[in-house]
Write an enzyme that holds these catalytic residues in place. Structure first.
Site, PDB file in Angstrom:
ATOM      1  N   SER A 547      66.096 -36.119  42.459  1.00 22.02           N
ATOM      2  CA  SER A 547      67.432 -36.033  43.032  1.00 22.02           C
ATOM      3  C   SER A 547      67.901 -37.440  43.390  1.00 22.02           C
ATOM      4  O   SER A 547      67.977 -38.304  42.523  1.00 22.02           O
ATOM      5  CB  SER A 547      67.414 -35.089  44.241  1.00 22.02           C
ATOM      6  OG  SER A 547      68.724 -34.757  44.635  1.00 22.02           O
ATOM      7  N   HIS A 662      68.059 -26.515  41.558  1.00 20.42           N
ATOM      8  CA  HIS A 662      67.753 -27.907  41.886  1.00 20.42           C
ATOM      9  C   HIS A 662      66.306 -28.081  42.314  1.00 20.42           C
ATOM     10  O   HIS A 662      65.679 -29.089  42.010  1.00 20.42           O
ATOM     11  CB  HIS A 662      68.696 -28.396  42.982  1.00 20.42           C
ATOM     12  CG  HIS A 662      68.602 -29.863  43.232  1.00 20.42           C
ATOM     13  ND1 HIS A 662      68.801 -30.802  42.243  1.00 20.42           N
ATOM     14  CD2 HIS A 662      68.322 -30.579  44.362  1.00 20.42           C
ATOM     15  CE1 HIS A 662      68.663 -32.022  42.741  1.00 20.42           C
ATOM     16  NE2 HIS A 662      68.366 -31.905  44.021  1.00 20.42           N
TER      17      HIS A 662
END
Length: 689
Positions: A547, A662
């Site tokens: 991320s 995610h």
């Protein structure tokens, strides 16, 4: 800025077609890249690592982590027989036993088989009387969820109950027949960042589209958030107008006291954290705040009676004062006082703060380890006017299997559960070291490996980091990494670089927007220190991050390639020109800057790996991973970077899964595959020779 010069429009981007998530050409490209990667990395050693990781993730003797609501402890559990998991509950007495008696509420795998949809469980909010719940179901792990009302007695979804179609939704109960929700269902309901712009009140038996709008924010704000406090005699609703990722205007609507029924904006700084569980308002500003003739330091915790504050009083009492090495991570209001979760030079501490006539005093909670991460969460008590009394403690360390304990205000915490040892920790040492940044700042990092004090030849080493959004990286049990990496005699390092929250808000503010590169420079300083101290060499050193951490290691590839032998880059941001146009990207402008502002693009482009990649530089091999159902960080970042590096003739491997969101954590099999592929990549690079 005109259309031709606006970098966010992607003019001249030859790989912009890879942003079409389900585009036929893009999907074919992904399939080809996956096949190439799997063909090269999925050997016998990969298979052994996969089996070992999956065994750890599916172990029957793992801790079943719980939260308490009413008389029950709720848990969500995944194992080999239930890859998408079971939502279940038990009592505290039963939970204390070796084999708790679990009451099954919802089998997600069975639900998926009935409905033919790959749901993942995304949480549940119990009604005030604990008879029903608002269950969130995510398609393959997306942030967007479908919300359904669930009857806890019959263990069925309520046919004519509350139901909201799939969207980024937050919901909670006002009473048994009324809910508040914010849902990005339509463009008008959504902010530019893709979150809810409106908060609505929905009464049972009325159409969804007729739900009353009770709070709204502007289109260019990040979101409209809210929270409902059901504590008897302290009931209230709070609303947040999130202006960006760091700033918000906060409103409170009490149901009791002099201001009952009124919605009032709290006269607070926009960068602040608060809690309002009972009659007191606790405030922790992110920057120094001058009020009532004194300054409340950034990262301090101050308190005042809520109604006195609403009447205009500002004589706050200081509960916690930070120091250069001690920072407040969170706090919990209990009837015994306020439990402070503190990092002391990145080591966990819990202290109980209590009010006396001469001010606040603190004492350490007894019988807790000195060198570990300690997390404290309230354990039920939401229905008690005088605040709850129990805290659930989670204690962990790099080589210390996680334990949980219950603390009720008196004496030492009482042990609840202990995780099994997942790897052989014989000879494992954990040390904290410091690297020196370019500006002289000491950057701490943890080093974990066998027999570190004995020295020896340089060893393959992974350096992990994040460095953003005030997220603190702290010690945690390395179950899979320990088995697949540390047991082999290799070394792992975790860097506490600026941009995180390890030393309070100032540590974060030191690396934002125009100074974002400082986090990357700190990480490079740690890499140099690892090599200079003889732990490893550049050829044997890999960096790993995901991320925002993917942006970090993308910068290691493009700005500091000489320091690393390999880069493992997970679900990353990499195209910093178009990140605001992709999914939730606009919500991060406060962290990175706005590429459509020429002055800000001038510094953003200096840490945009997609734009820094060059044919004139030799890069170490990079392994880039993403997920097709990630609706937070767009998979186009990873796809386009891999395609650009490949076109430049650079060594790149790519893998995209089709489920997981995610976090990539919808089932343990996917997690095991991801870990095993990463370590296979490292074996083929920094472990060779």
């Amino acid at each position: 800025m005109n259309a031709r010069s606006n970098p966010a429009l992607g003019a001249g981007d030859e790989f912009v077609w890879l942003e079409e998530i389900e585009g036929a050409r893009a999907v074919d490209w992904v399939a080809a890249q996956n096949a190439r990667t799997h063909g090269a990395l999925c050997d016998a050693a990969y298979a052994a690592d996969f089996d070992a990781a999956l065994k750890i993730l599916n172990a029957d003797d793992r801790i079943p982590f719980v939260s308490k609501s009413g008389d029950y402890l709720y848990n969500f559990w995944k194992d080999e027989a239930h890859p998408r998991g079971l939502w279940r509950r038990t009592t505290l007495d039963s939970y204390r036993s070796d084999k708790p008696d679990w009451e099954l509420l919802l089998d997600i795998d069975a639900l998926n088989e009935r409905e033919g949809i790959s749901w993942a469980f995304a949480g549940a909010a119990r009604s005030p009387d604990k008879s029903r719940a608002l269950v969130s179901l995510s398609f393959n792990g997306t942030d967007a969820v479908e919300l359904r009302e669930f009857d806890l007695a019959t263990k069925r979804f309520v046919d004519d109950g509350f139901k909201i179609p799939q969207a980024k939704t937050r919901a909670d109960w006002l009473d048994g027949d009324t809910i508040l929700f914010g849902s990005a269902l339509t463009d008008d309901d959504s902010t530019a960042a893709g979150y809810a712009r409106l908060v609505r009140k929905w009464r049972r038996g009325t159409p969804l589209e007729q739900a009353e709008v009770v709070f709204e924010v502007e289109k260019n704000d990040v979101a409209a958030w809210f929270g409902v406090n059901h504590r008897p005699t302290h009931e209230s609703v709070a609303y947040w107008r999130a202006l960006d990722f760091t700033r918000a205007q906060i409103f409170v609507e009490p149901q009791h006291g002099a201001f009952a029924g009124q919605r009032l904006q709290l006269d607070l700084p926009e960068q602040v954290s608060i809690s309002l569980e009972a009659s007191d308002l606790f405030v922790s500003p992110k920057q120094d705040w001058s009020v009532d003739g004194k300054t409340i330091a950034a990262g301090a915790l101050a308190v005042i009676a809520r109604d006195r504050f609403l009447e205009g009083a500002r004589d706050f009492e200081i509960v916690f004062q930070p120091t250069p090495t001690r920072s407040l991570q969170s706090w919990s209001e209990t009837r015994h006082g306020v439990v402070l979760q503190i990092l002391d030079d990145v080591r966990g501490r819990l202290e109980l703060a209590t009010r006396r006539n001469d001010g606040w005093t603190t004492r350490a909670l007894p019988d807790l380890p000195d060198n570990a991460s300690i997390d404290a969460q309230t354990f039920g008590g939401e229905e008690e006017p005088a605040l709850g009394r129990d805290l659930l403690l989670t204690i962990t360390g790099f080589d210390r299997p996680t334990t949980t304990a219950l603390w009720s205000g008196d004496g030492a915490p009482q042990p609840l559960k202990r995780a099994p040892a997942s790897f052989d920790a014989t000879g494992i040492e954990v040390v904290q070291r410091h690297a020196l940044a370019a500006d002289g700042t000491r950057i701490p990092y943890f080093l974990i490996g066998k027999n570190l004090a004995a020295g020896g030849a340089p060893r393959p080493t992974i350096l992990y980091g994040y460095g953003g959004f005030e997220v603190s990286l702290t010690p945690a049990y390395m179950a899979v990494v320990g088995k697949l990496w540390l047991e082999q005699g290799h070394v792992y390092a975790l860097a506490n670089i600026r941009g995180g929250g390890e030393f309070g808000p100032s540590w974060h503010l030191a690396s934002r927007k125009a100074t974002k590169h400082i986090a990357h420079d700190d990480f490079a300083a740690v890499a140099r220190d690892l090599a200079a101290s003889g732990v490893t060499t550049a050829q044997k050193l890999a960096c790993h991050g995901g991320s925002n951490g993917g942006l970090l290691v993308g910068n290691m590839l493009t700005r500091y390639p000489e320091l690393f032998g390999a880069v493992w880059c997970s679900v990353p941001l990499l195209d910093m020109a178009r990140y605001t146009k992709l999914l939730a990207g606009q919500s991060w402008i406060a962290e990175y800057g706005d590429p459509e502002d020429p002055e800000e693009w001038a510094f953003i482009q200096k840490y945009s790996p997609y734009h820094l990649a060059s044919a004139e530089q030799n890069y170490p091999p990079i392994f880039i991973t993403t997920n097709r159902t990630d609706d937070r960080v767009h998979p186009g970042h990873a796809r386009k970077m891999a395609a650009r590096l490949s076109a430049l003739g650079q060594p790149v491997w790519f893998d995209e899964t089709v489920a997981g969101g995610h976090s990539g954590a919808v089932d343990n099999t996917k997690q095991a595959q991801s870990q095993a592929l990463g370590f296979a990549f490292l074996r083929s690079t920094i472990c060779k020779g």
